[in-house]
Design an enzyme around this catalytic site. Structure first.
Site, PDB file in Angstrom:
ATOM      1  N   LYS A  93      32.181  20.467 -14.364  1.00  0.00           N
ATOM      2  CA  LYS A  93      32.840  20.719 -13.078  1.00  0.00           C
ATOM      3  C   LYS A  93      34.365  20.759 -13.163  1.00  0.00           C
ATOM      4  O   LYS A  93      35.019  21.378 -12.328  1.00  0.00           O
ATOM      5  CB  LYS A  93      32.416  19.651 -12.071  1.00  0.00           C
TER       6      LYS A  93
ATOM      7  N   SER B 186      24.795  19.401 -18.642  1.00  0.00           N
ATOM      8  CA  SER B 186      25.878  19.718 -17.703  1.00  0.00           C
ATOM      9  C   SER B 186      26.781  18.535 -17.397  1.00  0.00           C
ATOM     10  O   SER B 186      27.930  18.726 -17.013  1.00  0.00           O
ATOM     11  CB  SER B 186      25.310  20.303 -16.416  1.00  0.00           C
TER      12      SER B 186
END
Lengths: 326, 326
Positions: free
Chosen positions: A50, A306
């Protein structure tokens, strides 16, 4: 969205985001029955991919707007990415977070200098809260996935994967991406379309939150019945994004759905074999590679991890998981 | 031992060992009171720096000798390194391991294709066992640290650190190295002497097994009272090596000694802040940086995480540790 925007984001990320390696282990290859290459974005700054999108978005703002500050709503990883990117730019950030987000993510977001505003995921609308605060204080809203510069930042990870796969001689493979709103998945898909067209990008989701998989099957956006709950908080979203879904429809699929038990078992394998800390939502793509190999094609598979922002209590649960789920 | 041998080892390692990154976290900087740069050799092939030395030694053998196979004695990380290097060279390997080594390390060594011979660390002499088996079968003994090509392989990690520190503008800093027999420490010290003379290499050991620290103080090799036990199995050795001690005496010190509680707390911080799995012996240098900052000089400190091969039960213990030990 075009590839030039992704290449521009990658150039702005240079020197700020980490180029994460592509890792492997003979033990994982054996479980999966094919070569497994792992892109560990848990090693990215702030512990998830992110930061790429957040830095991309903030660095693309006009300085005058950026100096007033930014606001984001996030279950945690986007929050940390935006908070850290804002601190590095020396501008204020306000993060609207669900009250049931992992404590580690809330604490870290505060420690990174952000003002944290909590809301109830079941009864309140985070978009409305975010829009109101943005209006009041002149903050720029940085959406978690349905925002071109955010998608472009996540796409930079896809450019890295394309280059790293080519260096290993991998031209054709399934590329499994942990999927929430689709920013990471669609960004990587656009990057691969340009630089590695033989890689087939496939979203992976947890059971009960498989909106993207069902949307791709149906050809129209589908919503999840539940809006919260489960261990995979990082990738729980109500439905695919308005910008991301058409990209995924054109370039991605079919999706793969894994159970929470499989995600926990994959976290344990990442611990044992790669010495990496994956969070449950960050481990779903690895789980798909290890425990759903019948749904995957080819001699090699590439998976993203992730993120790794997981509370110690949940990680201890994964350590105690059976080593072969599924 | 000279720098050319280390550079040659690094060239042979190219394409086989991973170039591990140099990681950081603002949270670690805050605890340590200075910039902390972490070299995560837990991400190395087989989960520790030991693969470097093993590959270096095997690739330096004459093909005729190598084809008969190799033998090693090791508490686990050297074992895995040698087993994997032998498998990649397609030659047999026999590993003599203490019966009380972590189960994960024994299992992994077997799974990597080695024949494992167990012995009792308290009552049997591993050197004698190794020498006898080597004689019987014509195997070449690959010592864990007191062997020039092994030291050269570990030194390749020091060349990487020197280059990465320079890229970050760090010319002077303490470089803390997890230290057992001294192969890693002396190899890194030789590399830094040539390529980064402003880095001061300092061995870090657990309480009760601080033979190198005491030997450097005394100026002559000192033995540990206990020969086994404790959580830091990877770096428990009776005394400094015959080759490694003179190198460390010339280039390294003073040593730093940490408690097991501090090593566990450092494992927890590596989990939380870097998303890395460190084993107890692999976390002592980070523990020194975080909890003994009064013994360290300068604005930045570089630490190695030497390995991540830890059983889930021990890791769960670290997750439950208090976040600030010391």
């Amino acid at each position: 969205m075009d590839i030039d925007r992704i290449r521009a984001a990658k150039a702005r990320l240079d020197g700020h985001a980490r180029v994460t390696p592509l890792l492997s282990s003979p033990f994982l290859d054996e479980i999966a029955g094919r070569r497994v290459l792992v892109k560990p974005e848990c090693l990215q700054v702030t512990g998830s991919f992110k930061f790429r999108g957040a830095w991309s978005a903030l660095s693309a703002l006009e300085p005058a707007a950026r100096s007033k500050g930014v606001i984001a709503f996030s279950s945690g990883n986007h929050a940390q990415g935006v908070a850290h990117a804002a601190r590095l730019h020396e501008v204020p950030s306000v993060i609207v977070m669900p009250a049931d987000a992992p404590k580690l993510k809330i604490d870290n977001t505060r420690a990174l200098g952000a003002e944290v505003v909590l809301y109830d995921r079941a009864t309140e609308d985070r978009d409305a809260i975010g829009a109101e605060l943005a209006e009041e204080r002149g903050l720029t809203l940085v959406k978690p996935f349905d925002e071109p510069e955010v998608i472009a930042g996540q796409g930079a990870c896809g450019l890295e994967i394309a280059e790293q796969a080519r260096a290993l001689g991998i031209e054709e493979a399934d590329l499994l991406v942990c999927c929430g709103g689709g920013g990471f998945t669609s960004g990587i898909a656009l990057a691969c379309e340009a630089d590695a067209p033989g890689l087939r990008v496939r979203p992976v989701e947890p059971e009960g939150f498989d909106d993207v998989t069902r949307s791709l099957e149906a050809g129209t956006p589908q919503r999840n019945a539940a809006l919260s709950g489960g261990l995979c908080d990082a990738i729980v979203t109500p439905e695919p994004g308005k910008l991301t879904f058409p990209i995924m429809q054109r370039l991605c699929g079919p999706g793969v759905v894994v159970s929470e038990a499989e995600a926990l078992a994959a976290m344990r394998e990442a611990f044992l074999r790669l010495k990496l800390v994956a969070e449950p939502g960050g481990a779903v793509a690895l789980a798909a590679a290890l425990y759903h190999s019948d749904q995957i094609a080819g001699d090699a598979v590439i998976v993203t991890i992730s993120g790794g922002n997981v509370d110690p209590e949940i990680f201890a649960q994964a350590l105690a998981a059976r080593s072969s789920a599924g």
